[in-house]
Design an enzyme around this catalytic site. Structure first.
Site: not given
Length: 182
Positions: A89, A131-132, A135
Site C-alpha cells: 500500500c 484494496h482500493e 480504502h
C-alpha cells in the site's frame, strides 16, 4: 494536475469511510488527474482519494498496463475462489504482506462524467479493485490479515523509517460510542 503527498498509516482519513460522489464536475476530473499523476509518480497499482486526504469514493488504478478509474464503486463476487499473496500500500510504503482476497470480482460504478462503468477483474486486478474499494470504506489491507500476519505487519510498521520507529498516535473520541465512552 499535480503530484500530491500520500497520507501515511496513522492518518485518520485512512480509517474513515469516504463520502459518495454526488457531483460529476470539473473538480472531480481535477481530483482524478491528481490521483493519476500521483499514482504514476509513486509507480503503484492503485490510489484512492482518501490517500490524498480527500474523503470521496474515487480511485484510480494501473494494473497490467491498464489505467482506469472508478467513482462510487460497488463490488460483487461471482464465486468463492480466493487468492493469497503479497500486497502492499502506498500509505504503508515499502512493506508487503501476504493477504487473502477474492480471486474474481465485478466492480460497478461510474466514470468521471457519471456514465455507468463495470470492470471485471481476476488475479492482480481483482486484488487492486478490492484494496482500493476497502480504502473508500476506511479499511486497510492489514485489517484483512489473520492475527499472526497482522502482528508481523504492525511490528514492521512501527520499525519503518517513515514512521519514526514509534506506534502511530491515535486520538480517542471523548464522545460516546455505542452508548459507552472510550
Amino acid at each position: 494536475m499535480a503530484v500530491l503527498p500520500v497520507r501515511l498509516f496513522g492518518d485518520p482519513v485512512l480509517t474513515t469511510p469516504a463520502d459518495e460522489v454526488m457531483t460529476f464536475d470539473r473538480e472531480l476530473r481535477s481530483l482524478l488527474r491528481d490521483l493519476t499523476d500521483t499514482l504514476r509518480d509513486e509507480r503503484g497499482a492503485g490510489l484512492a482519494a482518501p490517500q490524498l486526504g480527500v474523503s470521496l469514493r474515487v480511485f484510480v488504478f494501473h494494473v497490467g498496463g491498464v489505467y482506469g478509474h472508478l467513482v462510487n464503486p460497488v463490488l460483487r463476487f461471482p464465486d468463492e475462489e480466493e487468492q493469497d499473496g503479497p500486497e502492499g500500500c502506498l500509505s504503508i510504503p515499502g512493506l508487503y504482506f501476504d493477504t487473502k482476497r477474492r480471486l474474481n470480482v465485478v466492480a460497478k460504478g461510474f466514470s468521471q462524467h457519471g456514465d455507468p462503468l463495470q470492470i471485471v477483474g481476476s488475479g492482480d486486478m481483482a486484488r487492486c479493485l478490492q484494496h482500493e474499494t476497502d480504502h473508500l470504506d476506511g479499511v486497510l489491507f492489514i485489517d484483512r490479515m489473520d492475527t499472526e500476519r497482522r502482528r508481523a505487519a504492525m511490528k514492521a510498521i512501527r520499525e519503518a523509517p517513515w514512521n519514526g520507529g514509534s506506534a502511530p498516535r491515535v486520538k480517542l473520541s471523548p464522545h460516546p460510542i455505542f452508548g459507552r465512552i472510550r
